[in-house]
Design a protein around this motif. Structure first.
Motif, PDB file in Angstrom:
ATOM      1  N   GLN A 126       0.588  -3.781   2.054  1.00 56.65           N
ATOM      2  CA  GLN A 126       0.590  -3.318   0.831  1.00 56.65           C
ATOM      3  C   GLN A 126      -0.721  -2.882   0.320  1.00 56.65           C
ATOM      4  O   GLN A 126      -0.753  -1.899  -0.495  1.00 56.65           O
ATOM      5  N   ASP A 146      10.957  -5.951   3.153  1.00 61.60           N
ATOM      6  CA  ASP A 146      11.047  -5.478   1.695  1.00 61.60           C
ATOM      7  C   ASP A 146       9.448  -5.138   1.211  1.00 61.60           C
ATOM      8  O   ASP A 146       9.357  -4.351   0.472  1.00 61.60           O
ATOM      9  N   GLN A 150       8.081  -1.534  -0.055  1.00 64.68           N
ATOM     10  CA  GLN A 150       7.465  -1.619  -1.254  1.00 64.68           C
ATOM     11  C   GLN A 150       6.238  -0.689  -1.137  1.00 64.68           C
ATOM     12  O   GLN A 150       5.598  -0.071  -2.254  1.00 64.68           O
TER      13      GLN A 150
END
Length: 370
Positions: A126, A146, A150
C-alpha cells in the motif's frame, strides 16, 4: 513499433514487449529486473526471501533506474510450524552424507528463509504501490488480497491446472500465468499436490484460455521467439521466461549453476522436492538421483532446505554442485548469454519474424478459435 497478435498485456502495463521476466528467488535481484524493463519487458523482483526492509531497498533501486512498471512477487504457501521430528528424520536420511563431508550432525541448522505473504507485506504494498503484485502457490487470504487491490496493483498468479486457474479467477486475480510442466523452479501447484498429473504448456494454455475470460500468460520451456509466438497462437497475451534470463550477466547465480545450465539438455532436468520440500524443476545431480528426485521423507516446505544447506555449502566449497538446487526449465539448451535488455529485444524481434511467417495478424484482442 511491433504489431502483436494480442495487445492485452501491453495495454494493461504500458510496456513495449509482451515479455515478463519470471521472478526467481535467490537467483536475481533488482539489477535483472531493471535491465529487462529497459529492454521493454516487465521486470520482476522476487520477495519471498527478502525482509520488508530489503524489499523496500530493491523497489527503490528499480524506480531510481527506470519509470517502467515492476512486478513484486510473493509466495503464498501455508505457514506451517517447524516440525522437529520431521527434521530429525530427514537428518537421519542425510547422515551418511554429513559423515562423508566431515560435518557435525549436532551443529545448529540455518533457518529456512522463505516467508509467505503476510500483513506486513500488504502494508508495504500500500505504501510502495507497485504496478503488479504476483503470487506463487495461490493467493493470500481475502483480507490481505483486498489491501493489495486497494493499492491499485494488478494481481497476477500462477496456475498449473485449469481448476487452479478458475479458482484464481473466482477470487479476484487479474491475470493468470499458465505454468506448464516444462517450467524451471518451483511448481505453483496449490489445489492438487500430485505431480504425476501435471500438464505441459501446449495442453494447459488453451484450456485455461477457454476456461477463463482473463488475460493469460504462458510460462514453461519458452526460451526463444518461436516459443513466444506459439504462446500467442494458443491464446496467450504474452510469455513469462525464467531460465532464459539466467544466462544473462545480471543474474546472480553461481559459476557452478552457470556451468550446469550451459551443459544442460532437454532430458537433464527433473522435478524434485529434496531441496525445499516442494516440487521444483532442476538439473539432475547426485542429491536428486540418490535422495529422490521425489522423497516422502522431506520436511514440509520450506524446512527441508535447512538440513541440505550445510551439505550444499561444503560441496560448493569443493567446487561441486552435487547438493545445489540447479533450477532450470527443460529448454535451457536454447539459452543465450546476452545482457537482459538486449535479450528482450532479440526475443521480440525473433517472435515478430515468426508471427509474420505464420500470418498472425495484429489485433487488440485474443485470436479467435476456429
Amino acid at each position: 513499433m511491433y504489431v502483436w497478435p494480442n495487445n492485452q498485456l501491453l495495454d494493461l502495463l504500458n510496456i513495449e514487449q509482451p515479455i515478463i521476466q519470471a521472478p526467481m528467488a535467490g537467483a536475481q535481484d533488482a539489477q535483472l529486473a531493471i535491465a529487462v524493463a529497459q529492454g521493454g519487458g516487465l521486470g520482476s523482483i522476487p520477495c519471498a526471501m527478502l525482509s520488508p526492509e530489503q524489499i523496500l531497498t530493491q523497489f527503490h533501486l528499480f524506480k531510481q533506474a527506470t519509470p517502467a512498471p515492476v512486478n513484486l512477487n510473493f509466495f503464498c504457501h501455508p505457514d506451517l510450524a517447524h516440525n522437529r521430528e520431521q527434521e530429525q528424520q530427514w537428518l537421519a536420511r542425510l547422515s551418511s552424507y554429513y559423515i562423508e563431508a566431515g560435518l557435525d550432525l549436532n551443529t545448529p541448522l540455518p533457518n529456512a528463509s522463505r516467508s509467505p505473504f503476510q500483513a506486513v507485506h500488504a502494508e508495504l504494498i500500500q505504501t510502495l504501490k507497485p504496478e503488479v503484485v504476483s503470487f506463487h502457490f495461490g493467493l493470500p487470504d481475502a483480507s490481505l488480497l483486498d489491501l493489495v487491490k486497494q493499492s491499485g496493483a494488478l494481481v497476477f498468479s500462477s496456475a498449473t491446472t485449469v481448476q487452479e486457474a478458475v479458482w484464481l479467477k473466482e477470487r479476484g486475480c487479474d491475470l493468470i500465468i499458465a505454468q506448464g510442466y516444462e517450467a524451471g523452479g518451483h511448481r505453483a501447484l496449490f489445489l492438487d499436490t500430485r505431480i504425476d498429473t501435471q500438464v505441459g504448456l501446449m495442453a494447459l494454455l488453451p484450456q485455461i484460455v477457454d476456461a477463463t475470460d482473463l488475460p493469460v500468460i504462458a510460462a514453461g520451456g519458452i526460451v526463444d521467439g518461436r516459443g513466444i509466438t506459439a504462446a500467442f497462437a494458443l491464446g496467450a497475451c504474452g510469455a513469462q521466461l525464467g531460465t532464459a534470463f539466467l544466462f544473462c550477466p545480471e543474474a546472480k547465480i553461481s559459476s557452478l549453476h552457470q556451468q550446469a545450465l550451459s551443459n544442460s539438455t532437454a532430458s537433464s532436468t527433473a522435478l524434485t522436492n529434496i531441496f525445499t520440500g516442494k516440487p521444483a524443476r532442476g538439473i539432475l545431480n547426485k542429491a536428486m538421483l540418490e535422495l529422490g528426485p521425489i522423497s516422502t521423507e522431506t520436511p514440509d516446505f520450506p524446512y527441508a532446505a535447512s538440513a541440505i544447506a550445510p551439505l550444499r555449502s561444503a560441496a560448493e566449497h569443493a567446487q561441486s554442485s552435487e547438493f545445489t538446487p540447479l533450477w532450470s526449465g527443460q529448454a535451457a539448451a536454447l539459452g543465450r548469454e546476452l545482457p537482459a535488455d538486449q535479450l528482450v529485444r532479440v526475443l521480440a524481434q525473433e517472435s515478430q519474424g515468426v508471427c509474420k511467417q505464420l500470418g498472425l495478424a495484429g489485433s487488440k484482442y485474443p485470436l479467435e478459435k476456429a
